[in-house]
Every structure is written in structure tokens, then in C-alpha cells.
Design a protein around this motif. Structure first.
Motif: not given
Length: 275
Positions: A226, A259, A266
Motif C-alpha cells: 500500500q 483493502s 487503491y
């Protein structure tokens, strides 16, 4: 001073005692400090911050995660740490049998390492509120609550002592994962690295992290991915390999499961909404 928690528990199980006072103290430069402890022994339950007190020359730092006991009429010195705020609750108690008092723990100063316990903080705060109410029921509740506080304190210490070894193992393996997450790590290789049984390693992680080591490793890899998606322009497949996941399809599935969105979504989300 080190104390045997089982001996302390047995002591309070057989010796009659009652609460003499429950007081809440916080940082206040205008309040003078006493040179000696009270005429009764007591337990100090730190709530926030840090301050050092000395009982007969032995220093103890009052900070959350520990409980400190001081005897009656002990020489007292204090030291503050800069402008650090602090707050604690002091519970004074009295041994009701003068013959038993002479051989009790009430004349000693010692520290109990409880670790962070929301339940203990809740109980000691409730004890302070109940003590400051009027009436016979509040007095009765004060005595009952203090025993609940002691029980929780002793249980926290015992559990912490029992888990000390497993917690050390947990921290060592976690640190290894954080440093080498990008390598081909498995539960078997981690267990071999620290010379423990795979079942033992899984048990330790479930106790301290609420999940197995494989899930912990995967979650950490995804969290690192991430960060890379947000801070670099590398392709998703390359990021997957960088965090130690060779299969890009498995990476995408695992990423979305953790997520809620795909790696590409993302990245787009944070590029369009950097704040």
C-alpha cells in the motif's frame, strides 16, 4: 524490589484488610509534596504520564502498565520529568489484625508490572468514584471494588509473567518479518529460524496478534505494498514481487481482501485524493 505474585495473592487471601482512602492526584505545581508516605500502606495506580518517587531511597517510576506499593511512614522523595503531565490514583488500606500486620507485605515497597489493562483502569477509576459517594452502600461497594482491583492486578501480573517468554519470541519473529518480509518466508522457515515447533509459533502469534504467523506476514506485505503504491510509480506486478509475493493474481486477491479495493483502484484513489 521483586515480589512473588502468588505469595502476595495468598497474603491478601488470608489477612483481613479494609480501604482507608482513595485519592486521585495529578500534576499541579502549586501542591507541596510530603516528605513521608501516609500512616497507612497503599497501592499507586498510574493513569497517565510519568513521575518518579523514592520510598526509603529506592526509586520507582509511576507510569501506566505498572502498580507500585509503598509502606506506611516511609521516607518519600519525588522527581518530575520536565513538563510531562501525570496522574495516578492512590488507595490506602489498613490491616485489621495488629498481630498479622507485623509479618505482612504492608511494610514493604515493591513494583508490579501489569502491562496495559483497560479493565484495570476501568475498575480503579470506578473505585475512586464510588469512594467519593456517601452512604453505607458506597462503603460496601468500595471494599468489594478494591478486591476486584487487586484481583485484576494480580491476574495481569501473573499472565504477563507467564507470557513473557512467548512475548519475547513474538517480538523477535515480528522484527524478523518486518526486516525480511520481501524474502521467501514461510511458517516452517520462521519456526526453524528460531528453533521452535510450528504449532508453538502459531499459538504465540494467535495469543499476541490474534492471527497466525502466515496471516501476519501477508498483512504486513500488503501494508508495505500500500505504501509503495502511494509513493512510487512501479507497476503493480513489480510491487507484488518487491514485497515477496511472486504470483500477481494472488497478490491482487489478497490486496482486495485486506483493502476492500484492487491495487490499481487503491493507487488511483490516493493520487486523486492525496489528503
Amino acid at each position: 524490589m521483586k515480589i512473588d505474585v502468588n505469595q502476595l495473592a495468598e497474603h491478601f487471601a488470608y489477612i483481613p484488610f479494609q480501604v482507608e482512602g482513595v485519592y486521585r492526584y495529578a500534576k499541579d505545581p502549586g501542591v507541596p509534596y510530603a516528605d513521608y508516605t501516609d500512616s497507612f500502606p497503599g497501592f499507586v495506580f498510574p493513569l497517565t504520564g510519568k513521575i518518579q518517587f523514592q520510598f526509603n531511597g529506592t526509586p520507582y517510576i509511576f507510569s501506566p502498565g505498572k502498580v507500585v506499593h509503598g509502606g506506611a511512614n516511609m521516607k518519600l522523595d519525588q522527581k518530575t520529568f520536565g513538563r510531562t503531565d501525570w496522574e495516578y490514583i492512590l488507595v490506602l488500606y489498613r490491616i485489621c489484625d495488629s498481630k498479622l500486620e507485623e509479618s505482612s507485605f504492608s511494610h514493604q515497597h515493591f513494583e508490579l508490572l501489569t502491562g496495559q489493562s483497560p479493565r484495570l483502569i476501568e475498575l480503579i477509576t470506578r473505585l475512586w468514584h464510588v469512594y467519593n459517594q456517601r452512604g453505607g452502600i458506597s462503603k460496601f461497594q468500595t471494599e468489594m471494588l478494591f478486591r476486584d482491583v487487586l484481583n485484576e492486578t494480580l491476574l495481569c501480573v501473573a499472565n504477563r509473567q507467564n507470557s513473557c517468554e512467548s512475548h519475547t519470541l513474538f517480538e523477535r519473529v515480528c522484527n524478523y518479518i518486518h526486516e525480511y518480509y520481501y524474502q521467501s518466508l514461510t511458517v516452517a522457515s520462521l519456526a526453524e529460524q528460531y528453533n521452535v515447533n510450528r504449532n508453538r509459533l502459531s499459538y504465540v502469534f494467535r495469543i499476541h496478534a490474534g492471527m497466525g504467523p502466515a496471516e501476519y506476514l501477508l498483512k504486513y506485505r500488503i501494508s508495505m505494498a500500500q505504501e509503495m503504491l502511494f509513493t512510487s510509480k512501479a507497476p503493480v506486478q513489480q510491487i507484488a514481487q518487491t514485497v515477496g509475493i511472486a504470483d500477481p493474481f494472488y497478490f491482487s486477491r489478497a490486496f482486495k481482501k485486506q483493502s476492500g479495493i484492487s491495487p490499481t483502484e487503491y493507487r488511483e484513489k490516493f493520487i486523486n485524493n492525496p489528503c
